[in-house]
Design a protein around this motif. Structure first.
Motif, mmCIF file in Angstrom:
data_model
loop_
_atom_site.group_PDB
_atom_site.id
_atom_site.type_symbol
_atom_site.label_atom_id
_atom_site.label_comp_id
_atom_site.label_asym_id
_atom_site.label_seq_id
_atom_site.Cartn_x
_atom_site.Cartn_y
_atom_site.Cartn_z
ATOM 1 N N ILE A 78 0.802 -1.138 0.219
ATOM 2 C CA ILE A 78 0.054 0.032 -0.347
ATOM 3 C C ILE A 78 0.849 1.153 -0.091
ATOM 4 C CG2 ILE A 78 -1.826 1.208 1.242
ATOM 5 C CD1 ILE A 78 -2.830 -1.535 2.495
ATOM 6 N N PRO A 79 0.604 2.225 -0.879
ATOM 7 C CA PRO A 79 1.547 3.418 -1.097
ATOM 8 C C PRO A 79 1.329 4.239 0.396
ATOM 9 C CG PRO A 79 0.202 3.101 -3.083
ATOM 10 C CD PRO A 79 -0.181 2.160 -2.238
ATOM 11 N N LEU A 80 2.421 4.836 0.559
ATOM 12 C CA LEU A 80 2.504 5.808 1.773
ATOM 13 C C LEU A 80 1.514 7.160 1.310
ATOM 14 C CD1 LEU A 80 6.289 6.076 2.592
ATOM 15 C CD2 LEU A 80 4.394 4.851 3.684
ATOM 16 N N TYR A 81 0.642 7.634 2.266
ATOM 17 C CA TYR A 81 -0.243 8.330 1.973
ATOM 18 C C TYR A 81 0.260 9.807 1.481
ATOM 19 C CZ TYR A 81 -3.792 12.030 2.977
ATOM 20 O OH TYR A 81 -4.738 13.443 2.686
ATOM 21 N N GLY A 82 -0.252 10.492 0.628
ATOM 22 C CA GLY A 82 0.282 11.554 0.163
ATOM 23 C C GLY A 82 1.339 11.828 -1.134
ATOM 24 N N THR A 83 1.728 10.782 -1.521
ATOM 25 C CA THR A 83 2.660 10.495 -2.606
ATOM 26 C C THR A 83 1.901 10.582 -3.987
ATOM 27 O OG1 THR A 83 4.277 9.213 -3.600
ATOM 28 C CG2 THR A 83 2.715 7.961 -2.835
ATOM 29 N N PRO A 84 2.295 11.330 -4.727
ATOM 30 C CA PRO A 84 2.016 11.520 -6.047
ATOM 31 C C PRO A 84 2.289 10.534 -7.100
ATOM 32 C CG PRO A 84 3.877 12.971 -5.884
ATOM 33 C CD PRO A 84 3.439 12.368 -4.501
ATOM 34 N N LEU A 85 3.033 9.496 -6.921
ATOM 35 C CA LEU A 85 3.799 8.452 -7.622
ATOM 36 C C LEU A 85 2.634 7.343 -7.843
ATOM 37 C CD1 LEU A 85 7.097 8.266 -6.410
ATOM 38 C CD2 LEU A 85 6.399 9.389 -8.617
ATOM 39 N N PRO A 86 2.574 6.788 -8.959
ATOM 40 C CA PRO A 86 1.671 5.408 -9.177
ATOM 41 C C PRO A 86 2.023 4.096 -8.254
ATOM 42 C CG PRO A 86 3.006 5.675 -10.887
ATOM 43 C CD PRO A 86 3.447 6.982 -10.109
ATOM 44 N N LYS A 87 1.099 3.705 -8.210
ATOM 45 C CA LYS A 87 1.190 2.423 -7.355
ATOM 46 C C LYS A 87 2.118 1.300 -7.991
ATOM 47 C CE LYS A 87 -0.882 -1.325 -4.609
ATOM 48 N NZ LYS A 87 -2.288 -1.947 -4.315
ATOM 49 N N LEU A 88 3.067 0.561 -7.335
ATOM 50 C CA LEU A 88 3.996 -0.419 -8.091
ATOM 51 C C LEU A 88 2.934 -1.477 -8.557
ATOM 52 C CD1 LEU A 88 6.882 -0.976 -8.477
ATOM 53 C CD2 LEU A 88 6.924 -2.459 -6.363
ATOM 54 N N PRO A 89 3.290 -2.082 -9.535
ATOM 55 C CA PRO A 89 2.303 -3.379 -10.034
ATOM 56 C C PRO A 89 2.289 -4.396 -8.863
ATOM 57 C CG PRO A 89 3.907 -2.713 -11.861
ATOM 58 C CD PRO A 89 4.390 -1.862 -10.625
ATOM 59 N N ASP A 90 1.281 -5.216 -9.032
ATOM 60 C CA ASP A 90 1.043 -6.367 -7.772
ATOM 61 C C ASP A 90 2.111 -7.401 -8.452
ATOM 62 O OD1 ASP A 90 0.599 -8.183 -6.199
ATOM 63 O OD2 ASP A 90 -1.325 -8.644 -6.898
ATOM 64 N N ILE A 91 3.562 -7.479 -8.166
ATOM 65 C CA ILE A 91 4.625 -8.341 -8.535
ATOM 66 C C ILE A 91 4.386 -9.540 -7.573
ATOM 67 C CG2 ILE A 91 6.898 -8.835 -8.696
ATOM 68 C CD1 ILE A 91 7.102 -5.732 -8.841
ATOM 69 N N GLU A 92 3.840 -9.465 -6.448
ATOM 70 C CA GLU A 92 3.650 -10.790 -5.668
ATOM 71 C C GLU A 92 2.542 -11.590 -5.972
ATOM 72 O OE1 GLU A 92 4.971 -12.083 -2.814
ATOM 73 O OE2 GLU A 92 6.277 -10.277 -2.707
ATOM 74 N N GLY A 93 1.587 -10.877 -6.618
ATOM 75 C CA GLY A 93 0.178 -11.606 -7.326
ATOM 76 C C GLY A 93 0.533 -12.189 -8.643
ATOM 77 N N ASP A 94 1.744 -11.816 -9.116
ATOM 78 C CA ASP A 94 1.971 -12.376 -10.628
ATOM 79 C C ASP A 94 3.307 -12.595 -10.747
ATOM 80 O OD1 ASP A 94 1.805 -12.996 -13.265
ATOM 81 O OD2 ASP A 94 1.825 -10.871 -14.050
ATOM 82 N N ASN A 95 4.220 -13.451 -9.790
ATOM 83 C CA ASN A 95 5.554 -13.787 -9.863
ATOM 84 C C ASN A 95 6.113 -14.263 -11.184
ATOM 85 O OD1 ASN A 95 6.734 -12.997 -7.382
ATOM 86 N ND2 ASN A 95 6.175 -14.788 -6.322
ATOM 87 N N ALA A 96 5.202 -15.053 -11.983
ATOM 88 C CA ALA A 96 5.643 -15.616 -13.094
ATOM 89 C C ALA A 96 5.609 -14.617 -14.266
ATOM 90 C CB ALA A 96 4.720 -16.796 -13.661
ATOM 91 N N GLY A 97 5.020 -13.340 -14.016
ATOM 92 C CA GLY A 97 4.946 -12.294 -15.104
ATOM 93 C C GLY A 97 6.137 -11.586 -15.282
ATOM 94 N N TYR A 98 7.251 -11.845 -14.324
ATOM 95 C CA TYR A 98 8.404 -10.926 -13.948
ATOM 96 C C TYR A 98 9.625 -11.663 -13.946
ATOM 97 C CZ TYR A 98 4.805 -7.458 -12.899
ATOM 98 O OH TYR A 98 3.831 -6.556 -13.050
ATOM 99 N N ASP A 99 10.712 -11.157 -14.341
ATOM 100 C CA ASP A 99 12.132 -11.893 -14.046
ATOM 101 C C ASP A 99 12.570 -11.550 -13.018
ATOM 102 O OD1 ASP A 99 14.281 -13.185 -14.716
ATOM 103 O OD2 ASP A 99 14.885 -11.809 -16.437
ATOM 104 N N ILE A 100 12.320 -12.481 -12.006
ATOM 105 C CA ILE A 100 12.696 -12.262 -10.582
ATOM 106 C C ILE A 100 13.982 -13.283 -10.210
ATOM 107 C CG2 ILE A 100 12.342 -12.528 -8.146
ATOM 108 C CD1 ILE A 100 9.319 -11.904 -8.978
ATOM 109 N N VAL A 101 15.113 -12.517 -9.800
ATOM 110 C CA VAL A 101 16.421 -13.282 -9.373
ATOM 111 C C VAL A 101 16.338 -13.222 -8.018
ATOM 112 C CG1 VAL A 101 17.216 -13.072 -11.758
ATOM 113 C CG2 VAL A 101 17.654 -11.243 -10.146
#
Length: 184
Positions: A78-101
């Motif tokens: 969950i993003p910190l309150y007040g940040t103007p930046l977009p939320k990070l994609p749900d990497i935990e929910g889609d591990n296979a969709g990312y090249d994780i080392v």
């Protein structure tokens, strides 16, 4: 970092306590820093042996080229309150969709990564703490920029103004191509 000069930005000591089931959520370092620029790196030095059971680091390969995403509370995406930046994609929910080392490390190893690299760490299910020391360095394209929605004030300067080079008493020059290593 292909820079003519390197400034020290700060350091942190991380402790993943014995029996902690909390994962460190995927995050980037740059959204927590009061900087703008690309030449930022983190040097991670494990003080204990690290493996999958006690908090091994996971990195999303190529993510240093991503845009900056909202900082989070480290144990939650969950993003910190007040940040103007977009939320990070749900990497935990889609591990296979990312090249994780993943990297197991020993005391004395050093991992250097771009401060924009998305990374996380597993929980610690062992009977011993896992500690690491991190150092942060900035290259010559980095300038001061205060960020909104910050939980930490790492690198916030009382003397620098928006757009200033990162030279200050708090953020000293540590190396330059002209001078070599610059002692404090």
């Amino acid at each position: 970092m292909q820079s003519q000069r390197i400034n020290f930005y700060g350091e942190q000591l991380f402790l993943k306590e014995t029996g902690s089931l909390h994962r460190t959520a995927f995050h980037q370092h740059t959204p927590y820093f009061h900087v703008i620029g690309e030449k930022c790196c983190t040097v991670s030095i494990p003080l204990d042996a690290v493996n999958a059971d006690n908090g091994m680091m996971a990195y999303v390969r190529g993510s240093h080229r991503w845009q900056r995403h909202a900082p989070n509370g480290f144990v939650t995406p969950i993003p910190l309150y007040g940040t103007p930046l977009p939320k990070l994609p749900d990497i935990e929910g889609d591990n296979a969709g990312y090249d994780i080392v993943h990297y197991a490390t020993e005391p004395g190893d050093i991992i250097v990564h771009h401060a924009n690299t998305v990374h996380s760490a597993s929980g610690n299910t062992t009977d011993r703490d896992r500690r690491a020391h991190s150092l942060h360095y900035l290259g010559d394209d980095v300038r001061y920029r205060e960020r909104q929605g910050m939980a930490l004030d790492l690198g916030k300067s009382p003397t620098l103004k928006e757009g200033d080079r990162m030279d200050s008493e708090e953020l000293p020059l540590v190396w330059s191509r002209e001078q070599g290593y610059v002692a404090a």
